[in-house]
Design a protein around this motif. Structure first.
Motif, PDB file in Angstrom:
ATOM      1  N   LEU A  48      -4.307   0.411  -9.703  1.00 38.28           N
ATOM      2  CA  LEU A  48      -3.049   0.669  -9.025  1.00 38.28           C
ATOM      3  C   LEU A  48      -2.634  -0.458  -8.085  1.00 38.28           C
ATOM      4  N   SER A  49      -3.451  -1.504  -8.005  1.00 39.46           N
ATOM      5  CA  SER A  49      -3.055  -2.700  -7.258  1.00 39.46           C
ATOM      6  C   SER A  49      -2.272  -3.679  -8.131  1.00 39.46           C
ATOM      7  N   LEU A  50      -2.141  -3.373  -9.408  1.00 41.71           N
ATOM      8  CA  LEU A  50      -1.350  -4.214 -10.299  1.00 41.71           C
ATOM      9  C   LEU A  50       0.136  -4.061  -9.960  1.00 41.71           C
ATOM     10  N   PRO A  51       0.982  -4.966 -10.440  1.00 41.25           N
ATOM     11  CA  PRO A  51       2.418  -4.866 -10.136  1.00 41.25           C
ATOM     12  C   PRO A  51       2.982  -3.496 -10.506  1.00 41.25           C
ATOM     13  N   THR A  68       3.573   4.173 -15.483  1.00 42.38           N
ATOM     14  CA  THR A  68       3.560   2.893 -14.783  1.00 42.38           C
ATOM     15  C   THR A  68       2.690   2.998 -13.539  1.00 42.38           C
ATOM     16  N   VAL A  69       2.336   1.846 -13.019  1.00 43.88           N
ATOM     17  CA  VAL A  69       1.591   1.822 -11.759  1.00 43.88           C
ATOM     18  C   VAL A  69       2.390   2.525 -10.671  1.00 43.88           C
ATOM     19  N   ALA A  70       3.681   2.252 -10.588  1.00 50.82           N
ATOM     20  CA  ALA A  70       4.508   2.862  -9.544  1.00 50.82           C
ATOM     21  C   ALA A  70       4.500   4.384  -9.652  1.00 50.82           C
ATOM     22  N   GLU A  71       4.611   4.896 -10.868  1.00 54.90           N
ATOM     23  CA  GLU A  71       4.637   6.347 -11.042  1.00 54.90           C
ATOM     24  C   GLU A  71       3.294   6.970 -10.670  1.00 54.90           C
ATOM     25  N   GLN A  72       2.203   6.313 -11.052  1.00 53.62           N
ATOM     26  CA  GLN A  72       0.888   6.826 -10.695  1.00 53.62           C
ATOM     27  C   GLN A  72       0.698   6.826  -9.175  1.00 53.62           C
ATOM     28  N   ASP A  85      -0.934   7.467  -3.660  1.00 50.88           N
ATOM     29  CA  ASP A  85      -1.052   6.807  -2.362  1.00 50.88           C
ATOM     30  C   ASP A  85      -1.176   7.857  -1.252  1.00 50.88           C
ATOM     31  N   GLY A  86      -2.089   7.612  -0.329  1.00 45.94           N
ATOM     32  CA  GLY A  86      -2.290   8.525   0.782  1.00 45.94           C
ATOM     33  C   GLY A  86      -3.506   9.412   0.632  1.00 45.94           C
ATOM     34  N   LEU A  94     -15.342   5.649  -9.291  1.00 43.60           N
ATOM     35  CA  LEU A  94     -14.081   5.846 -10.007  1.00 43.60           C
ATOM     36  C   LEU A  94     -12.887   5.624  -9.085  1.00 43.60           C
ATOM     37  N   TYR A  95     -12.980   6.090  -7.858  1.00 48.35           N
ATOM     38  CA  TYR A  95     -11.877   5.896  -6.909  1.00 48.35           C
ATOM     39  C   TYR A  95     -11.572   4.402  -6.744  1.00 48.35           C
ATOM     40  N   ALA A  96     -12.621   3.595  -6.589  1.00 49.95           N
ATOM     41  CA  ALA A  96     -12.426   2.148  -6.443  1.00 49.95           C
ATOM     42  C   ALA A  96     -11.801   1.556  -7.702  1.00 49.95           C
ATOM     43  N   SER A  97     -12.215   2.034  -8.870  1.00 52.28           N
ATOM     44  CA  SER A  97     -11.660   1.523 -10.123  1.00 52.28           C
ATOM     45  C   SER A  97     -10.186   1.873 -10.249  1.00 52.28           C
TER      46      SER A  97
END
Length: 291
Positions: free
Chosen positions: A197-200, A223-227, A236-237, A189-192
């Motif tokens: 989250l690698s999307l724009p 959004t990806v950024a918010e996640q 992230d981190g 799941l982490y990889a998925s």
């Protein structure tokens, strides 16, 4: 005449009984459409089904003269029954799911000791979709993203700048899906999630459920950024090892979903009920001490 769009229209219909969001994605009135993760109302006390949630989808589609081409499942849900056959009967469209549904069918055929004639090849669905596969919703382009971990068969659907993530992610203040169902795996799941989250950064993400903490209003778009900035489990981190440790400990405290036993049996059949028995009634099985 509609024009191709990188920003499809997305309408979410929230079902409060199961905390599920069904989506209709389209390109405007009169265009083709897809329905994602529908709900058939089910009362576990009586075993009765209703179509109130699905009828809201039908009303939205008909009011906008949409042509349903696809009825999409992100996975075989454990928390609600799909209304796919009912919607297909009323609106048309092909019922589709990720091709790894066959893995889930094999596992649960054994758990439920299903009838010998139950097929484990996914043929109950009209279309089995593979990772990176592409298809059309009228003038909209859609892409399949395999995102296993919650279940082996989980997929997300990317339509323009919108991605329907199923149970892989929840809103940032809720986190991520559990991984303790048969075939689930926290490392996978982490990889998925990192794949999503690698999307724009401005990509719109649409959740299948919301379980709002602290009495906040229901929300299911982020959004990806918010996640990446705020998700309490995978921002992230946070490393894979940290996530796996957290997810494993958390999953050990969770109860099974109320509808898992009827839902899985029906959802691995693409929403069709089990074969009727000699008295003309269909039954779901309740295995004792199996889950």
């Amino acid at each position: 005449m509609t024009t191709p769009s990188l920003n499809p229209q997305v309408h979410g219909i929230f079902d409060p009984a199961t905390w599920t969001v069904t989506y209709v994605v389209h390109n405007g009135p009169g265009s083709a459409a897809a329905i994602v993760d529908s709900v058939l109302d089910y009362d576990p006390k009586s075993g009765r089904t209703r179509t109130a949630s699905a009828d809201k989808v039908i009303d939205y589609v008909q009011q906008r003269r949409l042509r349903v081409e696809w009825i999409l499942e992100t996975h075989a849900h454990a928390d609600h029954l799909t209304a796919a056959p009912y919607l297909k009967q009323k609106l048309g469209g092909k019922i589709a799911i990720g091709h790894q549904i066959t893995t889930v069918q094999k596992v649960f055929k054994d758990i439920f000791n299903l009838e010998p004639g139950f097929r484990q090849d996914g043929s109950q669905f009209d279309v089995l979709l593979k990772d990176e596969g592409e298809f059309r919703i009228g003038e909209l382009s859609a892409k399949v993203m395999a995102v296993p971990g919650h279940t082996p068969a989980c997929v997300a659907y990317q339509v323009g700048d919108a991605v329907f993530v199923g149970d892989t992610l929840f809103m940032p203040d809720v986190g991520t899906a559990r991984c303790d169902f048969p075939g689930g795996d926290a490392k996978t799941l982490y990889a998925s999630v990192r794949k999503l989250l690698s999307l724009p950064p401005r990509t719109r993400l649409f959740m299948c459920h919301d379980y709002p903490p602290n009495n906040r209003p229901i929300a299911f778009e982020t959004t990806v950024a918010e996640q990446r900035a705020k998700n309490i489990h995978v921002r992230d981190g946070i490393s894979e090892a940290q996530f796996v440790e957290m997810r494993t400990k958390r999953d050990a405290t969770l109860e099974m979903p109320v509808l898992i036993l009827p839902a899985v049996q029906i959802n691995i059949r693409a929403g069709e009920m089990p074969p009727k028995e000699a008295n003309g009634t269909a039954y779901v099985k309740i295995p004792i001490n199996a889950l």
